[in-house]
Design a protein around this motif. Structure first.
Motif, short mmCIF file in Angstrom:
data_model
loop_
_atom_site.label_atom_id
_atom_site.label_comp_id
_atom_site.label_asym_id
_atom_site.label_seq_id
_atom_site.Cartn_x
_atom_site.Cartn_y
_atom_site.Cartn_z
N SER A 34 -2.12 -10.19 9.51
CA SER A 34 -1.38 -9.32 8.59
C SER A 34 -1.99 -7.92 8.65
O SER A 34 -3.11 -7.73 9.09
CB SER A 34 -1.42 -9.85 7.15
OG SER A 34 -2.73 -9.78 6.63
N ARG A 36 -1.89 -4.36 5.98
CA ARG A 36 -1.43 -3.91 4.67
C ARG A 36 -2.11 -2.61 4.29
O ARG A 36 -3.12 -2.24 4.86
CB ARG A 36 -1.68 -4.99 3.62
CG ARG A 36 -3.12 -5.37 3.46
CD ARG A 36 -3.29 -6.71 2.76
NE ARG A 36 -4.66 -7.11 2.61
CZ ARG A 36 -5.41 -7.65 3.54
NH1 ARG A 36 -4.93 -7.81 4.76
NH2 ARG A 36 -6.65 -8.00 3.31
N ASP A 37 -1.52 -1.98 3.28
CA ASP A 37 -2.13 -0.76 2.76
C ASP A 37 -3.38 -1.14 1.96
O ASP A 37 -3.46 -2.23 1.39
CB ASP A 37 -1.14 -0.02 1.85
CG ASP A 37 0.12 0.38 2.59
OD1 ASP A 37 0.08 0.53 3.83
OD2 ASP A 37 1.16 0.56 1.93
N THR A 49 1.17 4.26 5.91
CA THR A 49 1.82 2.98 5.65
C THR A 49 1.98 2.27 6.99
O THR A 49 2.17 2.91 8.03
CB THR A 49 3.18 3.16 4.96
OG1 THR A 49 4.02 3.96 5.79
CG2 THR A 49 3.02 3.82 3.60
N SER A 51 3.20 -1.76 8.91
CA SER A 51 3.76 -3.10 8.78
C SER A 51 3.74 -3.79 10.14
O SER A 51 3.66 -3.13 11.18
CB SER A 51 5.18 -3.05 8.23
OG SER A 51 6.03 -2.39 9.13
N THR A 171 -6.78 1.76 6.07
CA THR A 171 -5.84 0.69 6.40
C THR A 171 -6.62 -0.62 6.42
O THR A 171 -7.84 -0.62 6.63
CB THR A 171 -5.11 0.93 7.74
OG1 THR A 171 -4.09 -0.04 7.89
CG2 THR A 171 -6.05 0.89 8.92
N TRP A 173 -6.55 -4.80 7.76
CA TRP A 173 -5.94 -5.78 8.65
C TRP A 173 -6.66 -7.11 8.52
O TRP A 173 -7.87 -7.15 8.30
CB TRP A 173 -6.07 -5.34 10.11
CG TRP A 173 -5.22 -4.18 10.49
CD1 TRP A 173 -5.05 -3.01 9.81
CD2 TRP A 173 -4.45 -4.06 11.67
NE1 TRP A 173 -4.22 -2.18 10.51
CE2 TRP A 173 -3.84 -2.80 11.65
CE3 TRP A 173 -4.24 -4.90 12.75
CZ2 TRP A 173 -3.01 -2.35 12.66
CZ3 TRP A 173 -3.41 -4.45 13.77
CH2 TRP A 173 -2.81 -3.19 13.71
N ASP A 191 2.62 -13.62 8.00
CA ASP A 191 3.47 -12.54 7.49
C ASP A 191 4.89 -12.99 7.46
O ASP A 191 5.40 -13.64 8.30
CB ASP A 191 3.39 -11.29 8.38
CG ASP A 191 2.37 -10.31 7.82
OD1 ASP A 191 1.81 -10.59 6.75
OD2 ASP A 191 2.17 -9.27 8.47
#
Length: 191
Positions: A34, A36-37, A49, A51, A171, A173, A191
């Motif tokens: 995944s 994400r912020d 941002t 994804s 960020t 991960w 995800d």
């Protein structure tokens, strides 16, 4: 985009944290579980941002967006905080980084660095990265460029871009380094 580049090199860089853990080291492959912020993302000067979209069993697509209000060059540093999943909890494992994020990224990403920058419209695809909006759509990481030897496990990785020691981009991960299996069954469908 910039921190995503750092996250990409993190795949390759995590293997360097394994000294003394020979029984936990080996050949394998990286998987992105995944992205994400970071928590409280609005506290950072530049908000990125990102994804991840699963394309198939072996490929993921990444989207990133940021608006740079300054040129990013070799005067910016990087900090990578790595937490390893141990007994059901992520525990601090290692911090790595460098004073020149550009060189650090190039060293750990292989050809992914130039490809990502080119897809983001950076011409030439290298540092310095000019001011302005950068949008990356459907970037596919070339996992073959990543290190083949690493520390097996699941990792939560927080990557910061630094300006004079101040964290300006963040960020986060979740990654896994695992042995490759004959059936190549990819179970990163988190995800």
């Amino acid at each position: 985009m910039l921190l995503t580049l750092y996250s990409v090199f993190t795949f390759g860089a995590l293997f360097t944290t394994c000294y003394g853990d020979a029984e936990l080291l080996g050949e394998g492959r990286w998987l992105v579980l995944s992205m994400r912020d970071c928590e409280d993302a609005d506290q950072y000067d530049i908000i990125m941002t990102s994804s991840r979209t699963k394309i198939n069993r072996t490929h993921d697509s990444f989207n990133m967006h940021l608006d740079l209000d300054r040129e990013l060059n070799s005067s910016y540093g990087i900090e990578v905080d790595i937490f390893k999943l141990i007994d059901g909890t992520f525990k601090f494992h290692h911090t790595m980084g460098g004073d020149d994020f550009c060189e650090f990224a190039k060293k750990h990403t292989g050809d992914n660095w130039n490809k990502l920058l080119a897809l983001g419209g950076v011409d030439p695809p290298d540092c310095p990265i000019p001011t302005g909006e950068i949008k990356i759509n459907e970037f596919i990481v070339d996992y073959q460029q990543m290190e083949k030897t690493g520390l097996y496990g699941t990792f939560d990785v927080i990557v910061y871009l630094l300006q004079e020691g101040h964290r300006i981009i963040c960020t986060q991960w979740m990654l896994r380094f695992e042995k490759e299996h004959d059936d190549d069954d990819d179970d990163d469908d988190d995800d």
